[in-house]
Design an enzyme around this catalytic site. Structure first.
Site, PDB file in Angstrom:
ATOM      1  N   ASN A   1      45.494  28.691  39.553  1.00 17.74           N
ATOM      2  CA  ASN A   1      46.886  28.847  39.980  1.00 17.74           C
ATOM      3  C   ASN A   1      46.948  28.703  41.506  1.00 17.74           C
ATOM      4  O   ASN A   1      46.645  27.608  41.993  1.00 17.74           O
ATOM      5  CB  ASN A   1      47.574  30.083  39.390  1.00 17.74           C
ATOM      6  CG  ASN A   1      46.843  31.376  39.567  1.00 17.74           C
ATOM      7  OD1 ASN A   1      45.673  31.482  39.196  1.00 17.74           O
ATOM      8  ND2 ASN A   1      47.492  32.378  40.115  1.00 17.74           N
ATOM      9  N   ASP A   2      47.340  29.700  42.259  1.00 16.24           N
ATOM     10  CA  ASP A   2      47.632  29.500  43.679  1.00 16.24           C
ATOM     11  C   ASP A   2      46.513  28.812  44.472  1.00 16.24           C
ATOM     12  O   ASP A   2      45.353  29.224  44.390  1.00 16.24           O
ATOM     13  CB  ASP A   2      47.850  30.843  44.398  1.00 16.24           C
ATOM     14  CG  ASP A   2      48.860  31.732  43.719  1.00 16.24           C
ATOM     15  OD1 ASP A   2      49.482  31.310  42.730  1.00 16.24           O
ATOM     16  OD2 ASP A   2      49.021  32.882  44.200  1.00 16.24           O
TER      17      ASP A   2
ATOM     18  N   GLN B   1      42.759  30.021  43.119  1.00 22.43           N
ATOM     19  CA  GLN B   1      42.775  31.101  42.159  1.00 22.43           C
ATOM     20  C   GLN B   1      42.285  30.527  40.837  1.00 22.43           C
ATOM     21  O   GLN B   1      42.820  29.511  40.357  1.00 22.43           O
ATOM     22  CB  GLN B   1      44.201  31.629  41.975  1.00 22.43           C
ATOM     23  CG  GLN B   1      44.630  32.584  43.051  1.00 22.43           C
ATOM     24  CD  GLN B   1      43.953  33.930  42.924  1.00 22.43           C
ATOM     25  OE1 GLN B   1      44.220  34.697  42.017  1.00 22.43           O
ATOM     26  NE2 GLN B   1      43.042  34.210  43.837  1.00 22.43           N
TER      27      GLN B   1
ATOM     28  N   ARG C   1      50.563  41.821  48.404  1.00 25.66           N
ATOM     29  CA  ARG C   1      49.443  40.877  48.198  1.00 25.66           C
ATOM     30  C   ARG C   1      49.660  39.566  48.949  1.00 25.66           C
ATOM     31  O   ARG C   1      50.673  39.346  49.562  1.00 25.66           O
ATOM     32  CB  ARG C   1      49.272  40.595  46.696  1.00 25.66           C
ATOM     33  CG  ARG C   1      50.504  40.054  46.011  1.00 25.66           C
ATOM     34  CD  ARG C   1      50.224  39.772  44.508  1.00 25.66           C
ATOM     35  NE  ARG C   1      51.443  39.457  43.793  1.00 25.66           N
ATOM     36  CZ  ARG C   1      52.158  40.343  43.075  1.00 25.66           C
ATOM     37  NH1 ARG C   1      51.771  41.612  42.947  1.00 25.66           N
ATOM     38  NH2 ARG C   1      53.279  39.964  42.463  1.00 25.66           N
ATOM     39  N   ASP C   2      48.646  38.681  48.845  1.00 28.20           N
ATOM     40  CA  ASP C   2      48.664  37.307  49.358  1.00 28.20           C
ATOM     41  C   ASP C   2      48.685  37.260  50.887  1.00 28.20           C
ATOM     42  O   ASP C   2      49.553  36.618  51.497  1.00 28.20           O
ATOM     43  CB  ASP C   2      49.879  36.513  48.818  1.00 28.20           C
ATOM     44  CG  ASP C   2      50.044  36.607  47.307  1.00 28.20           C
ATOM     45  OD1 ASP C   2      49.048  36.888  46.619  1.00 28.20           O
ATOM     46  OD2 ASP C   2      51.182  36.415  46.813  1.00 28.20           O
TER      47      ASP C   2
END
Lengths: 485, 485
Positions: B46-47, B63, B166-167
């Site tokens: 994903n990301d 990810q 997050r992130d």
């Protein structure tokens, strides 16, 4: 880590995914792994298998052991290509998951039949007391990439051969199916190529040992491979234990070939004027070459770059061995010539004229002409003062020869078998070299494929100088080469 | 197979190697997987994470969950590239192997510092009762590719935010280190971007929520990403639950951007004349875009092609999701333009002029100009009578627009969110399209990157016809595109 037999033959399902991911990661980060030559995703590859054209693309399978840089429980992994240069990894193909191949799915060939690809291979069965029984099996791949193993042991081991009975090549010739199997005769303990014939692929009869020489081929022949080049039958094979007085070779085991005039497989006869086989490659590290006749009319070959019973300095990086580039075969002057395929040119970029002292990187091709009547040295991947690196020692005068010297690069590779190889050249002619370097691999095509020398070598990562003996008259081009894997 | 929580969070070391090999093989043989866009080796990506330039090459991390096409225990996998087009898989990077990331190494960024690459990420910790604690961590990669996790929780979750914290994006700005973290305010349950500053990377203080709009950005902001494009600050982010009256969007969650005039991070101020954010991509499937400022002076972005909480028809082939190509960012007319990078041209081969009815294959680029004042349809990967396939419905007259319709291709993709996307065009102008198809992925660059629409679509494998409404005036070029993965 000690690679006990128990560990090497541990079932794939008893290995952990984390171990495999770590090994794949280690291989992917190796500084010496190849980037435009087939290499393992993790662990070891050896013999090329099932080299074929099927369903609109080229297929190449590899003897593979994914769990370490050692010969363990073998499977086949699979690559496909549109052009014999750009290869895509397609994962596991033949897995050692039946009783008949419980100790490995060993080498074999690919044969297109009824819209499917038949992969004929040797099931390496081991009894509980570790006695080997070799089975000759077929795993059938369809257009969707699904595999189906046939139940039959197609060619049970004859009484007159030992357990060393493997590497079936299945093909059609003059309306009949044939299989060549590498064998060891039980009585004489000599290496043989055993010929079998069938009309239906299920019922096989033995035609006998192929007669292609009167000389002693040692104690075993591996990877027998019959291919037609310019209408002539060519037999490629790996004789083990052949006496050096029969044919000189320097490697632990040679990979040889012999050109025939005609072949009558029903009589197991291969007629040739050649008194002895010749070395297929004049470098240090080629074995188990597999060739096939493609629908485009060409015969293509690919080699394992690696040798049985030896190891390499990069083995501690989670992977072992790679393949040569695919070579197109041709017969000229009664010799086998090997050429890069045209599509390899599509990897070239950043073309430059070569000057002594320039930096090449470690993934490149150089093409050069060394004028006749000169002696000197070409250094590849050398340090600045040219004291380390791969050395090509050339003489294009009356004592014409090319010596490949990997004794000045570090670490040394299997130096028990010598650090130099000598290629005899024609007197007072220009020397034409087409050299491919892919990190720890080097392939040298001499005089338009008349000789090929393939080798591993290890330079310091920063040693990227190409250099010539001062005053050498040379014209050359360097291209960097793109990665495909 | 049911993906229970227990199964999704099973430790990597408790999975078997055989399962992983089978999944990798299945993905490698998928007919819908991409070949010149980053895809998972197995399972899900994903990301995009840690997009950076370090040690002479571009780095991009993903990810990743290797064991199935679902969101399970996440790690980072690693790719490198010399040119942002040719990517090499480098294996596992950040593994969820500590207590602080026991339920996943979540998204983050890359920052070059003291000769190493700092990968700042969110450790997704779960207590035995499955309560989440987010830790902001650093895993430090050196030039040899070795990783070392710092011990510290660099930015403990502030009291005023929920577990949705997050992130982290770590970067340097005007002599100070900053981190942006996506957050949910505890009291208001609104999505925020929380700004932290430090002089030493170890001691951080909070500057507060970044003020970049007066409007409500929904209940959570993911993947905040500040990048400088043509000297202007651009904030890229993913607001979840944003009201469609603020900005219209069709996807389950949008990926948006806002261009600023200046940014004062110490005051958490992002000054902009833009009243609302805009959609970054006008297709169906872009999320979590990550951009960074490269040493060559350009800002580059890459997007996850996939969306949270959705699945895709190809998920049953052992893999899920891929990335967009890398896009170079530019500001023109106060809008963000996105361009293919120059090196993508090196994948082109077999150039042909486009004619209606010709076969394209399913891995190609088409560049075409549709003259102004026309209405009609462009069909991609259609069957012969153009009743199935991807449809671009264009009007280059006074009601100028481009409608992308994936409702006539099968199987449908997440049709709960509509099967059409409409891009407004300037009246009576030629329409310039640069379209990239890579099996089940399509990227459409409209009018030199003024709009980009990215989407998944599924055609029958044999449906490879490009077609136009009869009489359309169009000039176009088709290239086949080489595989890089």
């Amino acid at each position: 880590m000690t690679w006990t037999r128990e560990k090497r033959y541990k079932k794939y399902q008893d290995w952990g995914a984390q171990e495999l991911l770590e090994l794949q990661t280690k291989a992917a980060n190796s500084k010496t792994i190849t980037h435009y030559h087939i290499h393992p995703i993790s662990g070891l590859i050896n013999d090329p298998n099932g080299f074929s054209y099927y369903n609109g693309e080229y297929h190449l399978f590899c003897q593979a052991y994914p769990f370490g840089p050692v010969h363990g429980l073998k499977s086949w992994i699979h690559f496909t290509s549109p052009d014999l240069v750009h290869w895509q990894y397609r994962g596991q193909a033949i897995n050692p998951d039946t009783d008949k191949d419980n100790a490995g799915a060993y080498s074999g060939s690919g044969f297109v039949h009824n819209g499917n690809l038949l992969l004929m291979y040797t099931g390496n069965h081991r009894d509980p007391d570790w006695t080997r029984i070799p089975y000759q099996l077929i795993d059938e791949m369809d257009q969707k990439g699904h595999f189906h193993k046939w139940d039959e042991d197609l060619i049970p081991q004859p009484d007159h051969v030992t357990e060393h009975f493997r590497d079936p090549q299945l093909f059609e010739h003059e309306g009949q199916y044939f299989v060549l199997v590498g064998a060891q005769d039980k009585k004489t303990k000599t290496g043989q190529i055993d010929v079998f014939a069938s009309n239906d692929l299920h019922n096989w009869h033995e035609d006998g040992y192929l007669h292609f020489t009167d000389k002693d081929m040692g104690y075993m022949i591996e990877c027998p491979n019959l291919v037609f080049v310019d209408q002539k039958p060519v037999l490629i094979f790996c004789p083990q234990g052949i006496d050096k007085s029969v044919v000189h070779y320097d490697n632990i085991y040679p990979n040889m070939y012999i050109i025939g005039d005609q072949v009558d497989l029903s009589k197991a006869e291969f007629k040739t004027n050649q008194s002895s086989p010749l070395n297929l490659d004049e470098g240090f590290d080629v074995y188990a070459t597999q060739a096939f006749n493609a629908p485009d009319g060409n015969a293509y070959a690919v080699s394992w770059v690696g040798l049985p019973d030896l190891s390499y300095p990069s083995d501690n990086e989670g992977w072992a061995n790679m393949y040569s580039q695919v070579k197109r075969l041709e017969i000229k002057h009664n010799k086998l010539y090997q050429h890069p395929v045209k599509a390899i040119e599509s990897l070239r970029y950043d073309k430059q004229e070569i000057t002594s002292g320039m930096q090449t990187g470690n993934q490149y091709e150089v093409k050069l002409i060394i004028k006749k009547g000169q002696k000197g040295q070409l250094h590849l991947n050398a340090n600045q003062d040219l004291t380390n690196g791969l050395i090509l020692d050339f003489d294009t005068g009356t004592d014409a020869k090319l010596i490949i010297d990997r004794g000045q690069s570090n670490p040394l590779v299997n130096s028990d078998y010598g650090t130099r190889r000598t290629i005899p050249l024609n007197k007072t002619e220009d020397l034409d070299l087409d050299i491919f370097v892919d990190h720890s691999l080097c392939e040298i095509f001499v005089n338009d494929g008349e000789h090929v020398a393939t080798l591993r070598f290890f330079a310091n990562e920063g040693d990227q100088t190409i250099g010539f003996t001062a005053g050498t008259q040379v014209n050359g081009i360097l291209w960097k080469m793109k990665s495909i894997l």
